[in-house]
Motif scaffolding. Structure first.
Motif, short mmCIF file in Angstrom:
data_model
loop_
_atom_site.label_atom_id
_atom_site.label_comp_id
_atom_site.label_asym_id
_atom_site.label_seq_id
_atom_site.Cartn_x
_atom_site.Cartn_y
_atom_site.Cartn_z
N ALA A 103 0.82 -1.21 0.00
CA ALA A 103 0.00 0.00 0.00
C ALA A 103 0.85 1.26 0.00
O ALA A 103 0.42 2.29 -0.48
CB ALA A 103 -0.92 0.00 1.21
N LEU A 123 -2.18 -4.28 -4.01
CA LEU A 123 -2.89 -4.57 -2.78
C LEU A 123 -3.36 -6.01 -2.81
O LEU A 123 -4.20 -6.38 -3.63
CB LEU A 123 -4.08 -3.61 -2.66
N TYR A 260 -9.64 4.22 -4.60
CA TYR A 260 -8.57 3.40 -4.04
C TYR A 260 -8.53 3.48 -2.52
O TYR A 260 -8.31 2.48 -1.83
CB TYR A 260 -7.21 3.82 -4.61
N ALA A 264 -8.70 0.23 -0.18
CA ALA A 264 -7.60 -0.08 0.73
C ALA A 264 -8.05 -0.09 2.19
O ALA A 264 -7.63 -0.93 2.98
CB ALA A 264 -6.47 0.94 0.54
#
Length: 283
Positions: A103, A123, A260, A264
């Motif tokens: 990440a 990821l 994103y 995440a």
């Protein structure tokens, strides 16, 4: 008269250092060391021993202290982690290490002419490509100077709006009752935060580039200080003998920064739950 000659000297100095920069094939590489202070209260289990905390601190240190290379020309740059041979990490963090490094470390491409910013992130084995415009930074010049290596640097400050996933979501609640309540809790929206940025740039390399997503000054940025992170240039190579080509990254699922961040954050929460059920990721 002295003032006149001083201004004349500065003019000749700027012209002299700018000659190689004006060449059409001008290139350069800048090497940076990044260091981030981590709040250990946001990681691990409440019942961890001091030895376990120490080992986790060392693991986090190895993930947050890396060397990066900024390859640049007059309008483009690529910023990525320097490739190094590393010892096997089996049994030293597993999925935790993979998600953290994946990440954080990604190729970043900037084009100051087209105002384009591309960033690759991996990821859990899936590659994402974040596409966005370069975030304009309202730099304020302070007039302060200092020497970094052989380069005279000038200080500039700005306030940067920072949107990222919340690493503190990995923190393990102190008791089972909070665990149960937390399982039914809906994810909170990620709120952009404002962070003060202090940068030091050199007019001796008059390109509007810098490490990461920092840019917009009349010279290469050699040092950046934010809330908990320091990025310092340790070496510069101008016009290297081996020429290189800067190509925008093109692989990965194209997403916006907001998309994103949401993905995440959810992955972090999943990993936190896996750590709880598996006793810290050992199963």
């Amino acid at each position: 008269m002295k003032l006149f000659f001083r201004k004349l000297f500065v003019l000749f100095f700027v012209l002299f250092i700018s000659i190689p920069i004006e060449a059409q094939d001008f290139q350069g590489k800048a090497y940076y060391m990044s260091k981030t202070d981590v709040d250990m209260s946001n990681f691990g289990r409440p019942d961890m021993s001091e030895d376990q905390k120490k080992r986790m601190a060392e693991r986090l240190k190895s993930m947050f202290e890396k060397t990066y290379i900024l390859s640049f020309n007059k309008i483009e740059s690529i910023y990525k982690v320097e490739e190094q041979l590393e010892a096997p990490t089996a049994g030293r963090g597993g999925g935790f290490s993979n998600i953290m490094s994946g990440a954080i470390d990604g190729i970043k491409y900037k084009n100051v002419k087209s105002n384009q910013f591309l960033s690759e992130h991996e990821l859990f084995g899936k590659l994402f490509l974040i596409k966005e415009d370069l975030q304009k930074m309202e730099w304020k010049m302070t007039g302060e100077t200092k020497q970094i290596g052989s380069y005279t640097c000038f200080k500039a400050t700005t306030i940067k709006t920072w949107q990222d996933f919340d690493i503190s979501s990995l923190r393990r609640p102190p008791n089972r009752d909070e665990n149960k309540a937390d399982e039914n809790k809906q994810p909170e929206p990620v709120t952009p935060k404002k962070v003060e940025v202090v940068a030091w740039y050199t007019m001796q390399i008059p390109v509007s580039q810098g490490p990461g997503d920092f840019w917009g000054l009349p010279g290469l940025i050699l040092e950046v200080n934010t809330d908990k992170t320091t990025i310092l240039c340790t070496k510069i190579v101008l016009n290297p003998s081996e020429k290189f080509t800067i190509k925008p990254p093109s692989k990965g699922k194209v997403v916006s920064k907001e998309e994103y961040v949401e993905i995440a954050t959810e992955k972090y929460k999943e990993m936190r739950e896996n750590f709880r059920r598996g006793g810290g990721g050992r199963r």
